[in-house]
Design an enzyme around this catalytic site. Structure first.
Site, short mmCIF file in Angstrom:
data_model
loop_
_atom_site.label_atom_id
_atom_site.label_comp_id
_atom_site.label_asym_id
_atom_site.label_seq_id
_atom_site.Cartn_x
_atom_site.Cartn_y
_atom_site.Cartn_z
N MET A 1 -21.55 -35.30 7.95
CA MET A 1 -20.92 -34.08 8.46
C MET A 1 -19.39 -34.25 8.44
O MET A 1 -18.67 -33.53 9.13
CB MET A 1 -21.42 -33.75 9.87
CG MET A 1 -22.93 -33.52 9.89
SD MET A 1 -23.49 -32.39 11.16
CE MET A 1 -22.99 -33.24 12.62
N GLY A 2 -18.93 -35.22 7.68
CA GLY A 2 -17.49 -35.40 7.51
C GLY A 2 -16.83 -36.10 8.68
O GLY A 2 -17.48 -36.73 9.50
N LEU B 1 -19.10 -46.72 16.44
CA LEU B 1 -18.27 -45.68 15.82
C LEU B 1 -19.03 -44.36 15.79
O LEU B 1 -20.21 -44.32 15.51
CB LEU B 1 -17.88 -46.08 14.40
CG LEU B 1 -16.99 -47.31 14.23
CD1 LEU B 1 -16.41 -47.34 12.82
CD2 LEU B 1 -15.87 -47.35 15.25
N SER B 2 -18.31 -43.30 16.10
CA SER B 2 -18.88 -41.95 16.08
C SER B 2 -17.72 -40.96 15.96
O SER B 2 -16.65 -41.19 16.53
CB SER B 2 -19.62 -41.70 17.40
OG SER B 2 -19.82 -40.31 17.59
N SER B 3 -17.97 -39.88 15.24
CA SER B 3 -16.92 -38.85 15.13
C SER B 3 -16.59 -38.28 16.50
O SER B 3 -15.48 -37.83 16.75
CB SER B 3 -17.40 -37.72 14.21
OG SER B 3 -17.85 -38.27 13.00
N ARG B 4 -17.57 -38.32 17.41
CA ARG B 4 -17.35 -37.79 18.75
C ARG B 4 -16.37 -38.62 19.58
O ARG B 4 -15.86 -38.14 20.60
CB ARG B 4 -18.66 -37.74 19.54
CG ARG B 4 -19.60 -36.68 19.06
CD ARG B 4 -20.97 -36.96 19.63
NE ARG B 4 -21.95 -36.13 18.96
CZ ARG B 4 -22.48 -35.04 19.47
NH1 ARG B 4 -22.16 -34.66 20.67
NH2 ARG B 4 -23.36 -34.35 18.79
N GLY C 1 -18.17 -46.39 9.82
CA GLY C 1 -19.64 -46.34 9.81
C GLY C 1 -20.14 -45.63 8.56
O GLY C 1 -20.99 -46.14 7.83
N HIS C 2 -19.56 -44.44 8.28
CA HIS C 2 -19.93 -43.72 7.06
C HIS C 2 -19.60 -44.56 5.83
O HIS C 2 -20.36 -44.62 4.87
CB HIS C 2 -19.14 -42.41 6.93
CG HIS C 2 -19.36 -41.43 8.03
ND1 HIS C 2 -18.40 -41.12 8.96
CD2 HIS C 2 -20.43 -40.66 8.32
CE1 HIS C 2 -18.87 -40.22 9.78
NE2 HIS C 2 -20.10 -39.92 9.43
O1 PAF Z 1 -26.09 -37.97 10.65
C1 PAF Z 1 -25.47 -36.94 10.32
O2 PAF Z 1 -24.26 -36.94 10.15
C2 PAF Z 1 -26.24 -35.64 10.15
O3 PAF Z 1 -27.26 -35.52 11.10
C3 PAF Z 1 -26.79 -35.45 8.73
C4 PAF Z 1 -27.82 -36.51 8.38
C5 PAF Z 1 -25.66 -35.47 7.74
C6 PAF Z 1 -27.48 -34.07 8.64
O4 PAF Z 1 -26.61 -33.03 8.90
#
Ligand code: PAF
Length: 283
Positions: free
Chosen positions: A30-31, A184-187, A36-37
């Protein structure tokens, strides 16, 4: 890196890549990308010939009281980061591309979707499964990469893939943490400095769980009790749930055996954070 906004165009590009015998890796996001991503992206770049990343803030996984509009976004920065990681394709659909006005089809993974986070976020996993299946259909990847941070999401998506006979392999990579332990989390960007400090109580309580198990405790209630006590001592934290569950069906276990999942969700101020760890016992 090629940026694609239309599903049809992505499908075509992937057909072409596959016809050349290339293996496709996919990282849905979700950007507002963080390390982490990027650990998922790097693994895909390593393991496959073509890496596709999607960025789509999926409205159907937000509840009516969860602020979809306030979810952090920075597509410009994300695009630069992904280019530097040598990602091959970035899929950037808009809302209408993913959900037409008369959209009606949803995917549900019964029983698993109602547990843990599903209790306070009733339609969340239905939204996740729906969008992930749509994305899988557009990309048709060989491997898709997800983080252990969203353990319930990973377990549910694996179930969906198995139940619907999808050909994709799901690979789950470890949680990436800040040096002090915060997952790590975007939040995390929504935490003020005092809340950021208080948020450490999540990872600390999981450490405490591991410590209690190492000392020989096998009764989940005792471990959960220890964790809850620790969290209750932090005035800014409010527990949503603390549970120790079976890794496949997410049902609370009666005894710690082999591998179980300790998972928790805690509000720190207004920000709801999740974290988890696998508790292992060698017989
Ligand atoms: O983990 C996420 O960021 C979201 O839940 C995902 C898997 C991209 C689905 O919108």
């Amino acid at each position: 890196m090629r940026i694609i906004t239309k599903t049809g165009e992505l499908h075509e590009a992937m057909r072409e890549e596959r016809s050349r015998g290339r293996r496709i890796g996919f990282v849905p996001t979700m950007g507002f990308l963080h390390e982490g991503h990027l650990s998922l992206v790097r693994e895909s770049v390593q393991q496959t010939d073509v890496t596709v990343v999607s960025i789509f803030v999926n409205p159907t996984q937000f509840g009516p009281r969860e602020n979809f509009n306030e979810y952090p976004r920075d597509t410009g920065r994300d695009t630069e980061i992904l280019k530097a990681e040598e990602v091959d394709y970035l899929f950037l659909p808009d809302r209408e591309e993913m959900y037409s006005k008369d959209y009606k089809t949803y995917v549900e993974v019964h029983s698993l979707q109602d547990k843990l986070c599903g209790r306070s976020r009733p339609d969340h996993f239905r939204g996740v499964c729906t969008v992930v299946l749509k994305l899988f259909n557009a990309v048709d990847p060989d491997i898709a990469f997800f983080g252990q941070k969203d353990a319930q999401q990973a377990i549910i998506l694996k179930r969906m893939v198995q139940d619907l006979n999808l050909g994709v392999k799901i690979e789950i990579l470890p949680i990436v943490r800040e040096e002090d332990g915060l997952a790590l989390s975007s939040r995390n960007t929504n935490l003020n400095p005092e809340e950021r400090r208080a948020a450490l109580v999540l990872s600390k309580s999981l450490e405490e769980a591991r410590r209690i198990v190492m000392n020989g405790e096998r009764d989940p209630e005792q471990i959960i009790g220890g964790m809850k006590e620790m969290i209750a001592a932090e005035p800014l934290a409010k527990i949503d749930y603390v549970e120790i569950v079976d890794m496949e069906n997410l049902v609370p276990v009666r005894k710690i055996e082999k591998e179980v999942l300790a998972a928790l969700a805690v509000f720190v101020g207004k920000v709801r954070l999740i974290d988890n760890t696998i508790l292992q016992v060698k017989e």
